[in-house]
Design a protein around this motif. Structure first.
Motif, short mmCIF file in Angstrom:
data_model
loop_
_atom_site.label_atom_id
_atom_site.label_comp_id
_atom_site.label_asym_id
_atom_site.label_seq_id
_atom_site.Cartn_x
_atom_site.Cartn_y
_atom_site.Cartn_z
N LYS A 9 5.28 2.09 -20.09
CA LYS A 9 4.87 2.67 -19.02
C LYS A 9 6.14 3.16 -18.05
O LYS A 9 7.25 2.80 -18.23
N VAL A 10 5.83 3.64 -17.12
CA VAL A 10 6.86 3.92 -16.00
C VAL A 10 6.49 3.67 -14.72
O VAL A 10 5.32 3.80 -14.27
N ALA A 11 7.47 3.12 -14.08
CA ALA A 11 7.24 2.55 -12.52
C ALA A 11 7.57 2.94 -11.56
O ALA A 11 8.72 3.76 -11.99
N TYR A 12 7.06 2.85 -10.39
CA TYR A 12 7.52 3.58 -9.10
C TYR A 12 7.34 2.62 -8.01
O TYR A 12 6.53 2.24 -7.79
N GLN A 13 8.53 2.63 -7.39
CA GLN A 13 8.59 1.77 -6.04
C GLN A 13 8.13 2.59 -4.99
O GLN A 13 8.99 3.56 -4.55
N ILE A 14 7.43 2.23 -4.17
CA ILE A 14 6.96 2.48 -2.68
C ILE A 14 7.48 1.50 -1.62
O ILE A 14 7.08 0.57 -1.71
N TYR A 15 8.12 2.15 -0.73
CA TYR A 15 8.55 1.44 0.47
C TYR A 15 7.50 1.98 1.80
O TYR A 15 7.44 3.03 2.17
N PRO A 16 6.40 1.09 1.96
CA PRO A 16 5.33 1.58 2.75
C PRO A 16 5.47 2.11 3.89
O PRO A 16 4.83 3.16 4.16
N LYS A 17 6.51 1.88 4.45
CA LYS A 17 6.73 2.14 6.04
C LYS A 17 7.28 3.44 5.90
O LYS A 17 7.06 4.22 7.14
N SER A 18 7.75 4.06 4.91
CA SER A 18 8.28 5.16 4.90
C SER A 18 7.92 6.31 3.85
O SER A 18 8.37 7.22 3.51
N PHE A 19 6.49 6.12 3.07
CA PHE A 19 6.10 6.78 2.38
C PHE A 19 5.29 8.02 2.83
O PHE A 19 5.70 9.12 2.90
N LEU A 43 2.91 13.12 -11.70
CA LEU A 43 4.36 12.68 -12.05
C LEU A 43 4.33 12.19 -13.36
O LEU A 43 5.34 12.05 -13.90
N GLY A 44 3.39 11.32 -13.81
CA GLY A 44 3.30 10.38 -14.85
C GLY A 44 3.39 9.02 -14.62
O GLY A 44 3.83 8.25 -15.52
N ILE A 45 3.29 8.59 -13.29
CA ILE A 45 3.56 7.08 -12.97
C ILE A 45 2.48 6.15 -13.56
O ILE A 45 1.32 6.81 -13.53
N ASP A 46 2.65 4.97 -13.97
CA ASP A 46 1.77 3.98 -14.36
C ASP A 46 1.62 2.90 -13.30
O ASP A 46 0.48 2.24 -13.31
N ILE A 47 2.79 2.46 -13.12
CA ILE A 47 2.74 1.07 -12.30
C ILE A 47 3.45 1.35 -11.14
O ILE A 47 4.71 2.14 -10.86
N ILE A 48 2.95 1.02 -9.91
CA ILE A 48 3.34 1.34 -8.53
C ILE A 48 3.84 -0.07 -8.02
O ILE A 48 2.91 -1.09 -7.84
N TRP A 49 5.07 -0.49 -7.57
CA TRP A 49 5.50 -1.47 -6.92
C TRP A 49 5.58 -1.22 -5.25
O TRP A 49 6.07 -0.22 -5.09
N LEU A 50 4.80 -2.04 -4.59
CA LEU A 50 4.78 -1.90 -3.18
C LEU A 50 5.60 -2.89 -2.63
O LEU A 50 5.35 -4.01 -2.62
N SER A 51 6.61 -2.29 -1.85
CA SER A 51 7.39 -3.22 -0.94
C SER A 51 6.38 -4.00 -0.05
O SER A 51 5.31 -3.40 0.22
N PRO A 52 6.62 -5.08 0.55
CA PRO A 52 5.63 -5.77 1.46
C PRO A 52 4.72 -5.04 2.42
O PRO A 52 5.58 -4.48 3.12
N CYS A 53 3.42 -5.44 2.42
CA CYS A 53 2.63 -4.91 3.52
C CYS A 53 1.66 -5.98 4.02
O CYS A 53 0.69 -5.39 4.35
N TYR A 54 2.18 -7.32 3.64
CA TYR A 54 1.40 -8.38 4.37
C TYR A 54 1.85 -8.55 5.68
O TYR A 54 2.54 -7.63 6.33
N ARG A 55 0.82 -9.16 6.46
CA ARG A 55 1.16 -9.34 7.94
C ARG A 55 2.49 -9.84 8.41
O ARG A 55 2.86 -11.02 7.40
#
Ligand code: TEU
Ligand code: CA
Length: 554
Positions: A9-19, A43-55
């Motif tokens: 796979k190919v992974a992609y990190q999202i920083y939710p506050k700035s996406f 783009l071809g992304i399979d795995i998305i890591w989200l930086s924290p979006c918990y309360r």
């Protein structure tokens, strides 16, 4: 090596506050992410890591969680999160959340209860010590500056925080704490998550009994690293966590692991390791100084090469490492690893390919695929990140001028990577219709997704080609599982390596502005990727252009 579902796979990190901000409040959110899933799929992304979006109170941008079972209203609702998981699934994508369990927030109910009754059940969820006038329980310096001890409000005790004072450390020695954590992980996995990125996990094991270490700065405090080097037994916790959670779900887990000992690698990422994989930080820690950012040495192309190969050798076929150029804690890779003044589409593509073709799982951080660069901060007022503000202070205290201190921040600030994703050349880079929480990098007018998506020569299009090469059935086996062998290792400003599997590939990067020639060990069959329209070859001699990268099939 036993094959796993995530290896290719190919992974992609999202920083939710700035996406991407969907509702104009200036803060990126989950509905915004959902609306960009097609962009990521393209783009071809399979795995998305989200930086924290918990309360979270967002004291450390979400790495301070006040409710592990809830989504922060600024990022959306639990329904949004469930919709994101479902929409990703429709596209054969997996969502990873960030598992932040070394500490919680001081606004978590556990901590509030500990304040109310420090000798009761929840007092033992944290590291509490009786307060003694003029003396701290230990002399450790927190990662964000100052001592790790803070008064526990309303009591005669103090609590431990290795990070910010709003991030009290959880007491992993207490089985009740571990139970709570496993319960939460499984609760999320039951919702259909693909797995987790695991935050700051080495810190969960403290060297007991707590004691002082040799001070290493004028503040008389000692880096937490000294204590961590002295701690043993983290594996007992990690193995238990694996067995009680990830393993049952065949979930993916990637550890944020610093300073692991080489002999422990098989335990960490070997067959039945604590984690599926862990990040390689060898390049990011290169040149680091105990004194602080202001004292850090720059990294040269030869150093970069050495760091990458060192990791590759160390890991061998023990397991799968995760390769990054940058993340939300680091400056932009193109600004860091490409010599000053040489950042251009060609050099960005070269760096991309050199990193992407290494053995392991590639992670792309949001905007990296566009070649986003560091931010030209004009003053410290433009910086939000708590770590940068501390490093600025440290530099001044060490005698740097304000300009020198600001330069250190420009080089290393975590905000370099946290400015809004550059979607368009329109207002606020197309990130929000409102007032963005952090100003976009002014270069968004020239560096943005809209202008790159349909340009076959853009950095983004090059990333797309790299991703499709990794997925090409003809080369996949070699790129995913093939061995890596360095070539011409001593050549200055040249990074080259074989990937050998059922095919033999050769990656050659001319890591400098000047041209440079190499003599191929054997004729090549095919050029699989080239960041120039042409290749200059005479017999076996290839003359590479400035920052040219070639992926050849021999
Ligand atoms: O980072 C852990 C960590 O040890 C460092 O990368 C740290 O962020 C850096 O030294 C500060 O400049 C993780 C997260 O990735 C980071 O964003 C959080 O701030 C930290 O844990 C605390 O949760
Ligand atoms: Ca929003």
């Amino acid at each position: 090596m036993n094959k796993k579902w995530w290896h290719d796979k190919v992974a992609y990190q999202i920083y939710p506050k700035s996406f991407y901000d969907s509702n104009g409040d200036g803060i990126g959110d989950i509905p915004g992410i959902i609306s960009k899933l097609d962009y990521l799929q393209d783009l071809g992304i399979d795995i998305i890591w989200l930086s924290p979006c918990y309360r979270s109170p967002l004291a450390d941008q979400g790495y301070d969680i006040s409710d592990y079972y809830d989504i922060d209203p600024r990022f959306g609702t639990m329904e949004d999160m469930e919709r994101l998981i479902a929409e990703a699934k429709k596209r054969n994508m997996y969502i990873l959340m960030d598992l932040v369990v070394n500490h919680c927030s001081d606004e978590h109910e556990w901590f509030k209860k500990a304040c109310e009754d420090p000798d009761g059940k929840y007092g033992n969820f944290f590291y509490l010590r009786d307060k003694k006038e003029g003396e701290l329980p230990t002399n450790w310096r927190s990662y964000f500056g100052g001592p790790v001890w803070e008064d526990l409000p309303g009591t005669s005790k103090q609590y431990l925080h290795l990070f910010h004072k709003k991030q009290p450390d959880l007491n992993w020695e207490n089985p009740e704490v571990r139970e709570e954590i496993y319960k939460n992980i499984n609760w999320w996995l039951d919702k259909g998550l693909g797995g987790f990125r695991i935050d700051a996990i080495i810190n969960i094991k403290k060297a007991l009994p707590l004691r002082d270490y040799e001070p290493d700065r004028v503040d008389g405090l000692s880096s937490v690293h000294k204590m961590l080097a002295d701690a043993s037994g983290v594996g007992t916790f990690l193995g238990e966590m694996r067995d009680r959670t990830f393993k049952k779900y065949d979930a993916f887990s990637v550890g944020e692991v610093f300073n692991e000992k080489e002999e422990e690698l098989p335990e960490f990422i070997g067959e039945n390791g604590y984690f599926s994989t862990m990040f390689d930080f060898n390049e990011t820690i290169f040149g680091g100084s105990e004194k602080g950012w202001y004292d850090a040495a720059p990294i040269t192309p030869d150093d970069y090469k050495k760091c990458c190969f060192e990791t590759q050798r160390k890991i061998g076929d023990i397991g799968f490492v995760s390769n990054i150029i940058e993340n939300h804690d680091e400056p932009r890779g193109v600004s860091r690893y490409i010599p000053e003044g040489d950042c251009c589409p060609e050099s960005k593509k070269m760096l991309a390919a050199l990193n992407f073709m290494l053995r392991g799982l590639p992670f792309i951080y949001q905007g990296q695929e566009l070649g986003m660069e560091n931010v030209p901060f004009r003053s410290i007022e433009e910086v939000d990140d708590i770590s940068s503000l501390d490093e600025y202070k440290v530099a001044l205290e060490a005698g740097c001028t304000p300009e020198e201190a600001l330069n250190a921040v420009r080089r290393f600030s975590r905000d370099n990577a946290r400015t809004p994703m550059q979607w368009t050349s329109g207002e606020n880079a197309g990130f929000t219709t409102g007032e963005p929480w952090l100003k976009p990098n002014p270069n968004y007018t020239s560096i943005n997704a809209a202008s790159q998506e349909n340009d076959p020569d853009s950095v983004r299009s090059f990333y797309k080609k790299l991703i499709s090469l990794r997925k090409n059935p003809e080369y996949k086996e070699t790129i995913v599982y093939g061995t890596l062998e360095p070539l011409w290792e001593d050549r200055h400003n040249l990074m080259a390596y074989y990937r050998k599997g059922d095919k033999t590939l050769l990656v050659i990067g001319n890591y400098q502005r000047d041209m440079q020639s190499v003599t191929l060990p054997s004729p090549f069959r095919k050029i699989l990727l080239n960041n120039y329209p042409d290749m200059t070859a005479e017999g076996l001699t290839v003359t590479l252009h400035s920052y040219q990268i070639l992926i050849l099939e021999l």
